[in-house]
Design an enzyme around this catalytic site. Structure first.
Site, PDB file in Angstrom:
ATOM      1  N   SER A   1       0.847  -1.191   0.000  1.00 31.33           N
ATOM      2  CA  SER A   1       0.000   0.000   0.000  1.00 31.33           C
ATOM      3  C   SER A   1       0.881   1.239   0.000  1.00 31.33           C
ATOM      4  CB  SER A   1      -0.903   0.026   1.244  1.00 31.33           C
ATOM      5  OG  SER A   1      -1.609   1.251   1.329  1.00 31.33           O
TER       6      SER A   1
ATOM      7  N   TYR B   1      -2.063  -0.263  10.101  1.00 33.23           N
ATOM      8  CA  TYR B   1      -2.109  -0.623   8.681  1.00 33.23           C
ATOM      9  C   TYR B   1      -0.814  -0.199   7.981  1.00 33.23           C
ATOM     10  CZ  TYR B   1      -3.903  -1.185   3.936  1.00 33.23           C
ATOM     11  OH  TYR B   1      -4.075  -1.573   2.627  1.00 33.23           O
TER      12      TYR B   1
END
Length: 267
Positions: free
Chosen positions: A129, A142
């Site tokens: 990501s 995350y």
């Protein structure tokens, strides 16, 4: 002979888009799901796999090898989102996120590497990501799990290069998928010190996903990587400003970059 592709988390979102694109390009695609029997509209077969369970991973890999005789490409796509003030996220949820986003992909790679070494060829694409390149407020866990996978990939690709195996990262920005509905949200606690800033940031994050890019863009990017003879270490896919934020982090002083992020999230 068509290449055999394994995609974890292939029943929805980015994984499904990649699988459908590769299927229509003539690849032999296997997707995975924890409950494949509940998925009725997949154009490629789904095998049972839970990335948090080593036996499940080994069983799925063995099944694919028994059926097709090889695994040419693995796309470590399965992952979950998580948001919240670090102070208020239950430790059990932090551990679950790392089990899915970090330890899961590691176990998948461990399971397929012996077969790829025997073949003297193979490609592993880890879906990370853009959030993994920076610590984002209320997405600390995350960012950390995806950033850790980026670094593992950098190291592992050097360890296996002599075996004819290539490993790379592809980092998506915000895409219009169901990740927001599936991620763990630490609840907004009335009277919490984080109630207002977290609430504002959470609303902004959900809007970014809803207005995100088409998952088909990721499918095209992954296809192009597969067609590349010597893939790069990192790929980024998403809106220009999201990709440019990585460049800014590299060139700006830390405090100026931090201030820029805080202004963006109105903190």
């Amino acid at each position: 002979m068509s290449k055999v592709v394994l995609i974890t988390g292939g029943s929805s979102g980015i994984g499904k888009s990649i699988g459908e694109f590769l299927h229509h390009k003539g690849f032999t695609v296997y997707g995975t799901s924890r409950n494949p029997e509940k998925v009725l509209n997949s154009v490629f077969p789904l095998v049972t796999l839970d990335v948090r369970n080593i036996e499940s991973i080994q069983g799925a890999v063995a099944k694919i090898i028994a059926t097709s005789g090889r695994i040419d490409v693995v796309i470590n796509n399965a992952g979950v989102g998580i948001t919240g003030p670090l102070e208020e996220i239950p430790t059990s949820e932090i551990k679950n996120n790392f089990e899915t986003n970090f330890f899961g992909p590691i176990e998948v790679m461990k399971a397929v590497l012996p077969q790829m070494r025997e073949q003297k060829s193979g490609l592993i694409i880890n879906v990370t990501s853009i959030a993994g390149y920076m610590g984002l407020p209320y997405r600390s866990v995350y960012s950390a799990s995806k950033g850790a996978l980026e670094l593992i990939t950098e190291a592992l690709r050097m360890e296996v290069k002599s075996f004819g195996i290539h490993i790379t990262n592809v980092a998506p920005g915000d895409f219009a998928t169901n990740i927001a509905s599936g991620r763990f949200h630490a609840p907004l606690i009335k009277g919490s010190a984080y109630e207002i800033p977290y609430g504002t940031t959470l609303k902004m994050m959900d809007e970014h996903v809803d207005s995100g890019s088409n998952p088909d863009d990721m499918a095209v990017a992954v296809y192009n990587i597969i067609q590349t003879e010597n893939p790069k270490v990192h790929y980024k896919v998403g809106a220009f400003l999201q990709k440019f934020s990585i460049v800014l982090k590299r060139v700006l002083p830390d405090k100026i970059y931090e201030k820029m992020l805080m202004n963006h999230y109105k903190l």
